[in-house]
Design a protein around this motif. Structure first.
Motif, PDB file in Angstrom:
ATOM      1  N   VAL A  54     -16.738  -8.002  13.271  1.00  0.00           N
ATOM      2  CA  VAL A  54     -18.286  -8.429  13.522  1.00  0.00           C
ATOM      3  C   VAL A  54     -19.083  -7.092  13.793  1.00  0.00           C
ATOM      4  O   VAL A  54     -20.225  -7.172  13.622  1.00  0.00           O
ATOM      5  CB  VAL A  54     -18.457  -9.438  14.651  1.00  0.00           C
ATOM      6  N   GLU A  55     -18.401  -6.419  14.819  1.00  0.00           N
ATOM      7  CA  GLU A  55     -18.962  -5.254  15.351  1.00  0.00           C
ATOM      8  C   GLU A  55     -19.636  -4.423  14.052  1.00  0.00           C
ATOM      9  O   GLU A  55     -20.567  -3.572  13.997  1.00  0.00           O
ATOM     10  CB  GLU A  55     -18.202  -4.338  16.330  1.00  0.00           C
ATOM     11  N   GLY A  56     -18.775  -4.254  12.952  1.00  0.00           N
ATOM     12  CA  GLY A  56     -19.114  -3.326  11.991  1.00  0.00           C
ATOM     13  C   GLY A  56     -19.877  -4.019  10.726  1.00  0.00           C
ATOM     14  O   GLY A  56     -20.344  -3.331   9.700  1.00  0.00           O
ATOM     15  N   ALA A  57     -20.154  -5.219  10.990  1.00  0.00           N
ATOM     16  CA  ALA A  57     -20.756  -5.719  10.009  1.00  0.00           C
ATOM     17  C   ALA A  57     -22.438  -5.775   9.941  1.00  0.00           C
ATOM     18  O   ALA A  57     -22.867  -5.724  11.189  1.00  0.00           O
ATOM     19  CB  ALA A  57     -20.476  -7.402  10.151  1.00  0.00           C
ATOM     20  N   HIS A  81     -15.805 -20.561  21.305  1.00  0.00           N
ATOM     21  CA  HIS A  81     -15.777 -22.035  21.624  1.00  0.00           C
ATOM     22  C   HIS A  81     -15.155 -23.048  20.569  1.00  0.00           C
ATOM     23  O   HIS A  81     -14.573 -24.113  20.889  1.00  0.00           O
ATOM     24  CB  HIS A  81     -17.448 -22.370  21.818  1.00  0.00           C
ATOM     25  N   GLY A  82     -15.410 -22.579  19.330  1.00  0.00           N
ATOM     26  CA  GLY A  82     -14.678 -23.321  18.200  1.00  0.00           C
ATOM     27  C   GLY A  82     -15.598 -24.503  17.472  1.00  0.00           C
ATOM     28  O   GLY A  82     -15.436 -25.041  16.589  1.00  0.00           O
ATOM     29  N   TYR A  83     -16.925 -24.195  18.007  1.00  0.00           N
ATOM     30  CA  TYR A  83     -17.910 -24.991  17.447  1.00  0.00           C
ATOM     31  C   TYR A  83     -19.175 -24.121  17.602  1.00  0.00           C
ATOM     32  O   TYR A  83     -19.391 -23.235  18.446  1.00  0.00           O
ATOM     33  CB  TYR A  83     -18.105 -26.583  18.080  1.00  0.00           C
ATOM     34  N   LEU A  84     -20.263 -24.594  16.710  1.00  0.00           N
ATOM     35  CA  LEU A  84     -21.638 -23.847  16.677  1.00  0.00           C
ATOM     36  C   LEU A  84     -22.717 -24.747  16.359  1.00  0.00           C
ATOM     37  O   LEU A  84     -22.425 -25.573  15.371  1.00  0.00           O
ATOM     38  CB  LEU A  84     -21.533 -22.713  15.874  1.00  0.00           C
ATOM     39  N   VAL A  85     -23.742 -25.058  17.283  1.00  0.00           N
ATOM     40  CA  VAL A  85     -24.859 -25.781  16.897  1.00  0.00           C
ATOM     41  C   VAL A  85     -25.745 -24.883  16.155  1.00  0.00           C
ATOM     42  O   VAL A  85     -26.009 -23.691  16.533  1.00  0.00           O
ATOM     43  CB  VAL A  85     -25.485 -26.323  17.905  1.00  0.00           C
ATOM     44  N   PHE A  86     -26.287 -25.488  15.024  1.00  0.00           N
ATOM     45  CA  PHE A  86     -27.217 -24.723  14.265  1.00  0.00           C
ATOM     46  C   PHE A  86     -28.246 -25.271  13.461  1.00  0.00           C
ATOM     47  O   PHE A  86     -27.868 -26.708  13.252  1.00  0.00           O
ATOM     48  CB  PHE A  86     -26.335 -23.523  13.179  1.00  0.00           C
ATOM     49  N   ASP A  87     -29.191 -24.713  13.073  1.00  0.00           N
ATOM     50  CA  ASP A  87     -30.047 -25.486  12.173  1.00  0.00           C
ATOM     51  C   ASP A  87     -29.847 -25.330  10.652  1.00  0.00           C
ATOM     52  O   ASP A  87     -29.721 -24.211  10.036  1.00  0.00           O
ATOM     53  CB  ASP A  87     -31.680 -24.631  12.312  1.00  0.00           C
ATOM     54  N   GLN A  96     -23.870 -15.761  16.765  1.00  0.00           N
ATOM     55  CA  GLN A  96     -23.394 -17.002  16.270  1.00  0.00           C
ATOM     56  C   GLN A  96     -21.792 -17.017  15.788  1.00  0.00           C
ATOM     57  O   GLN A  96     -21.109 -17.738  16.152  1.00  0.00           O
ATOM     58  CB  GLN A  96     -24.161 -17.807  15.098  1.00  0.00           C
ATOM     59  N   ALA A  97     -21.493 -16.193  15.301  1.00  0.00           N
ATOM     60  CA  ALA A  97     -20.228 -15.868  14.951  1.00  0.00           C
ATOM     61  C   ALA A  97     -19.192 -15.703  16.175  1.00  0.00           C
ATOM     62  O   ALA A  97     -18.077 -16.228  16.173  1.00  0.00           O
ATOM     63  CB  ALA A  97     -20.210 -14.814  14.104  1.00  0.00           C
ATOM     64  N   ARG A  98     -19.699 -14.869  17.109  1.00  0.00           N
ATOM     65  CA  ARG A  98     -19.033 -14.915  18.311  1.00  0.00           C
ATOM     66  C   ARG A  98     -19.024 -16.165  19.035  1.00  0.00           C
ATOM     67  O   ARG A  98     -17.877 -16.524  19.767  1.00  0.00           O
ATOM     68  CB  ARG A  98     -19.553 -13.827  19.246  1.00  0.00           C
ATOM     69  N   GLN A  99     -20.022 -16.831  19.056  1.00  0.00           N
ATOM     70  CA  GLN A  99     -19.802 -18.146  19.742  1.00  0.00           C
ATOM     71  C   GLN A  99     -18.875 -19.239  19.052  1.00  0.00           C
ATOM     72  O   GLN A  99     -18.220 -19.945  19.742  1.00  0.00           O
ATOM     73  CB  GLN A  99     -21.225 -18.899  19.829  1.00  0.00           C
ATOM     74  N   LEU A 100     -18.971 -19.036  17.875  1.00  0.00           N
ATOM     75  CA  LEU A 100     -18.028 -19.970  16.859  1.00  0.00           C
ATOM     76  C   LEU A 100     -16.543 -19.745  17.248  1.00  0.00           C
ATOM     77  O   LEU A 100     -15.825 -20.450  17.484  1.00  0.00           O
ATOM     78  CB  LEU A 100     -18.253 -19.748  15.485  1.00  0.00           C
ATOM     79  N   ALA A 101     -16.305 -18.232  17.193  1.00  0.00           N
ATOM     80  CA  ALA A 101     -15.048 -17.887  17.639  1.00  0.00           C
ATOM     81  C   ALA A 101     -14.478 -18.075  18.869  1.00  0.00           C
ATOM     82  O   ALA A 101     -13.171 -18.544  19.213  1.00  0.00           O
ATOM     83  CB  ALA A 101     -14.996 -16.396  17.121  1.00  0.00           C
ATOM     84  N   GLN A 147     -28.329  -9.521  14.656  1.00  0.00           N
ATOM     85  CA  GLN A 147     -27.846  -9.747  15.969  1.00  0.00           C
ATOM     86  C   GLN A 147     -27.589 -11.203  16.180  1.00  0.00           C
ATOM     87  O   GLN A 147     -26.629 -11.534  16.638  1.00  0.00           O
ATOM     88  CB  GLN A 147     -28.693  -9.056  17.092  1.00  0.00           C
ATOM     89  N   GLU A 148     -28.700 -11.867  15.692  1.00  0.00           N
ATOM     90  CA  GLU A 148     -28.481 -13.577  15.880  1.00  0.00           C
ATOM     91  C   GLU A 148     -27.290 -14.113  15.108  1.00  0.00           C
ATOM     92  O   GLU A 148     -26.590 -14.838  15.816  1.00  0.00           O
ATOM     93  CB  GLU A 148     -29.839 -13.966  15.423  1.00  0.00           C
TER      94      GLU A 148
END
Length: 321
Positions: free
Chosen positions: A43-46, A62-68, A55-60, A50-51
């Motif tokens: 992720v750091e090198g991608a 917590h295991g879930y992600l709320v999104f539009d 999101q990727a870090r939150q998914l990794a 930033q948003e």
């Protein structure tokens, strides 16, 4: 590979180039990008906004992600699903599996471009929408992991996306998640000493309750606005909260996704140590095509494999067998 690349830090030289490559290229491992042991370096090198990294870090984490899901014609699709399915929900479960057989708006929701691109970005492979569940009310379902019902080899290439067709709050049966539970080992009936099938499912539920207590996992209720979506990973423990206002509906749709280049099977009906694996027929709701089972890029012949879970026949005209 040159001699410099073969030197190790222990010899005073640089790390091998192939070691660094694993931290830069998620495709070198047969695991979802979001579940890679090198996830943070990737992720750091991608080159991503930033948003999206957040999101990727939150998914990794917590295991879930709320999104539009940014579904352009969402209002029309949601209204069509409601109109088409009202009055057809079974009174005992009040949910319909594979409603895309008769309602194309259900299928269109499952193949929403933003949902597919989000899944591909975080998993590193093309997603395959293969099953839908439509709900009229909250399920109040006990906490469970989807991987017991359908799974993949390589592991963890399965995800769920839940879209609210109306506002979901604390009173009409919101979803319940155990953040971080996706990092637990995969547990099937084999680990519980049970035979394949539903006979041992009650013990499986009791086991999960004990697991939550042992690891001091929290249960969180998730409220969503109409049109919002939540993505969860294959092994995340989740269920339905109690319905506090039974006069209300909780219309929603879940789509389950596999990913390219996998074998697809049902752990609940399998006993791998005895050579019995219940494979699963998979229809790609994007194309209407039957999806071949593949392993390391090669197609596996499953025509005569038993046991095999198959979709109910007759299949709708959309499907090309």
């Amino acid at each position: 590979m040159n001699s410099n690349s073969e030197q190790t830090a222990g010899n005073g030289g640089s790390r091998p180039e192939w070691v660094q490559a694993f931290r830069k290229d998620p495709g070198l491992m047969s695991v979802p990008t979001v579940e890679s042991p090198f996830f943070e370096s990737i992720v750091e090198g991608a080159e991503l906004p930033q948003e999206v990294k957040d999101q990727a870090r939150q998914l990794a984490r917590h295991g879930y992600l709320v999104f539009d899901p940014q579904i352009e014609n969402f209002e029309a699709l949601a209204d069509e699903i409601t109109r088409s399915l009202d009055g057809t929900f079974p009174p005992d479960t009040r949910r319909i599996q594979e409603a895309w057989y008769t309602c194309d708006a259900v299928r269109q929701l499952a193949v929403a471009p933003k949902v597919l691109s989000t899944l591909e970005l975080f998993y590193g492979r093309r997603p395959i929408p293969f099953q839908t569940l439509n709900f009229e009310v909250g399920t109040e379902q006990a906490v469970h992991s989807d991987m017991i019902h359908f799974y993949s080899s390589p592991k963890r290439f399965m995800a769920g996306v839940w879209i609210a067709l109306e506002d979901i709050d604390e009173n009409n049966g919101p979803l319940v998640y155990c953040p971080g539970s996706h990092r637990l080992p995969d547990y099937t009936m084999t680990e519980l000493g049970e035979a394949p099938g539903l006979e041992g499912y009650e013990r499986y539920s009791v086991f999960l309750d004990a697991l939550i207590e042992e690891h001091q996992l929290e249960k969180e209720e998730v409220r969503l606005d109409r049109g919002q979506a939540i993505l969860w990973m294959s092994n995340l423990l989740h269920g339905g909260a109690p319905i506090r206002d039974r006069s209300r509906t909780r219309r929603s749709q879940v789509t389950h996704y596999f990913f390219d280049d996998c074998l697809y099977y049902q752990p609940l009906g399998s006993e791998p140590l005895l050579g019995s694996v219940c494979l699963r027929e998979v229809i790609d709701l994007t194309t209407g095509s039957l999806v071949p089972h593949r392993r390391r890029g090669e197609t596996i012949d499953t025509e005569n494999h038993e046991p095999m879970w198959r979709y109910p026949r007759p299949l709708p005209p959309f499907v090309r067998e």
